[in-house]
Design a protein around this motif. Sequence first.
Motif, PDB file in Angstrom:
ATOM      1  N   UNK A 178       0.766  -1.233  -0.047  1.00 52.91           N
ATOM      2  CA  UNK A 178      -0.016   0.028   0.007  1.00 52.91           C
ATOM      3  C   UNK A 178       0.711   1.243   0.170  1.00 52.91           C
ATOM      4  N   UNK A 179       0.568   2.273  -0.925  1.00 51.21           N
ATOM      5  CA  UNK A 179       1.364   3.412  -1.165  1.00 51.21           C
ATOM      6  C   UNK A 179       2.436   2.664  -1.867  1.00 51.21           C
ATOM      7  N   UNK A 180       2.370   2.114  -2.767  1.00 53.10           N
ATOM      8  CA  UNK A 180       3.368   1.076  -3.394  1.00 53.10           C
ATOM      9  C   UNK A 180       4.332   1.763  -4.209  1.00 53.10           C
ATOM     10  N   UNK A 181       3.978   3.095  -4.504  1.00 57.91           N
ATOM     11  CA  UNK A 181       5.104   3.641  -5.785  1.00 57.91           C
ATOM     12  C   UNK A 181       5.256   2.718  -6.861  1.00 57.91           C
ATOM     13  N   UNK A 182       6.399   2.712  -7.280  1.00 58.95           N
ATOM     14  CA  UNK A 182       6.920   1.797  -8.582  1.00 58.95           C
ATOM     15  C   UNK A 182       6.869   0.455  -8.237  1.00 58.95           C
ATOM     16  N   UNK A 183       6.448  -0.228  -6.888  1.00 55.88           N
ATOM     17  CA  UNK A 183       6.506  -1.515  -6.871  1.00 55.88           C
ATOM     18  C   UNK A 183       7.580  -2.115  -5.985  1.00 55.88           C
ATOM     19  N   UNK A 184       8.379  -1.135  -5.134  1.00 54.61           N
ATOM     20  CA  UNK A 184       9.509  -1.783  -4.842  1.00 54.61           C
ATOM     21  C   UNK A 184       9.342  -2.882  -3.740  1.00 54.61           C
ATOM     22  N   UNK A 185       8.301  -2.832  -2.975  1.00 52.71           N
ATOM     23  CA  UNK A 185       8.075  -3.838  -1.893  1.00 52.71           C
ATOM     24  C   UNK A 185       7.129  -4.998  -2.550  1.00 52.71           C
ATOM     25  N   UNK A 186       6.327  -4.591  -3.421  1.00 58.66           N
ATOM     26  CA  UNK A 186       5.835  -5.563  -4.379  1.00 58.66           C
ATOM     27  C   UNK A 186       6.657  -6.610  -5.065  1.00 58.66           C
ATOM     28  N   UNK A 187       7.684  -6.238  -5.588  1.00 58.96           N
ATOM     29  CA  UNK A 187       8.494  -6.906  -6.249  1.00 58.96           C
ATOM     30  C   UNK A 187       9.458  -7.827  -5.340  1.00 58.96           C
ATOM     31  N   UNK A 188       9.753  -7.305  -4.077  1.00 59.63           N
ATOM     32  CA  UNK A 188      10.023  -8.194  -3.191  1.00 59.63           C
ATOM     33  C   UNK A 188       9.232  -9.324  -2.619  1.00 59.63           C
ATOM     34  N   UNK A 189       8.084  -9.184  -2.315  1.00 60.69           N
ATOM     35  CA  UNK A 189       7.070 -10.076  -2.064  1.00 60.69           C
ATOM     36  C   UNK A 189       6.767 -10.974  -3.035  1.00 60.69           C
ATOM     37  N   UNK A 190       6.758 -10.821  -4.313  1.00 58.23           N
ATOM     38  CA  UNK A 190       6.406 -11.675  -5.368  1.00 58.23           C
ATOM     39  C   UNK A 190       7.683 -12.647  -5.724  1.00 58.23           C
ATOM     40  N   UNK A 191       8.756 -12.133  -5.350  1.00 54.25           N
ATOM     41  CA  UNK A 191      10.082 -12.993  -5.316  1.00 54.25           C
ATOM     42  C   UNK A 191      10.142 -13.854  -4.054  1.00 54.25           C
ATOM     43  N   UNK A 192       9.308 -13.647  -3.253  1.00 54.24           N
ATOM     44  CA  UNK A 192       9.367 -14.556  -2.254  1.00 54.24           C
ATOM     45  C   UNK A 192       8.085 -15.653  -2.314  1.00 54.24           C
TER      46      UNK A 192
END
Length: 381
Positions: free
Chosen positions: A248-262
């Motif tokens: 949430x408030x994800x910007x360009x997806x920094x944490x989304x990318x890390x979570x997808x990789x997990x």
Amino acid sequence: MSDLQTVELGPIAHGGHCVARIDGRVVFVRHGIPGEQARVRVTDDSKPRFWWGEVVQVIEPSPDRVTPPCPIAGRCGGCDFQHVSLARQRRLKAEVVEEQLHRLAGIDRDVVVEQVPGDDEGLDWRTRMRYLVRDGKIGLRAWRSDDLVELPEGGCRIAHPDGPVDLGNYASGDGDLQVTIADGTCTVLGPDGQVLEGSEIVIQHVRGRKYQVRADGFWQVHPGAAGVLTEAVLEGLKPRATERALDLYCGVGLFAGALVDEGCRVTGIEASRSAIELAKLNVPQAKFFATRMEKAGSRLPKKTDLVVLDPPRTGAGAQVVKRLAQLDARAIAYVACDPAALARDLATFAKCGYRLDALQAFDLFPMTHHVECVAILHADA
């Protein structure tokens, strides 16, 4: 604005000022260190409950007082703490976080502000700089003012060294001049946002993943920040494959990318449409929606396993926190750049059944009063 007053400087306050008293009135004083005796000038007495002041002369200096590395330190509005040793800077920031947690959330916790690995001097780190150009002169804004403070010889001491050698080449028009340093590149944007050098889209790499970011968009300004924060979030959440996660408030997806990789199934929400378009390119495995969190409504699932919350400086606010508490997440990672906003939101989370389990604080803004925190919350048993 007033005659000089001799005072003993009290504890550090949120915002980087020392608390002092003059004739019983609270005065927030710049350029000091708690415990010092100093001559202080009141610079703003417009508020009935408190005033602002600045140290003019130190009578009894702290052993942590040092010579500022920049000759305009204290005049420009950027660096609050150049007169303080780095170790004491971090202790002062820790005290502010502790005080805000205690006063606003009723949480008593010892805090240690951690150094970013490799950042031994606290200089040459800021990868996004905004300069002011006026009448052919280049500088920075003065504190709480639009006045120009010209750059010293050698430039800003906290600016990343990969910036332009001669900023004067871009001083043809008045207004803001933005310099963005990304992985191996430099972009200069003029007063109207026009690209004077480099590219409108820059590339950042974190944990082996490439992120496209607008040169004038949001990205952490310390080169080590994105990696440090991502590791802290993952360590706190301990994501498991197939878990549902919100960025949430994800910007360009920094944490989304890390979570997808997990191995997580990720949904990201961000108000900026341009950031969301880049997030979709950066992390095609996730779903992204461009909307304000207050209006997210149906974009939020009924339940989720994990939440990463990285709100703006004002915090998420009670409305958003109460909505998130209904999602039954097993763990929430709250990334905060303002300890007061963090404490207010933690107080709301507590009322909704989520407790603070862990907190890390990082010195992502050396020489300033700013500090970044990652708080890990779990639902009450």
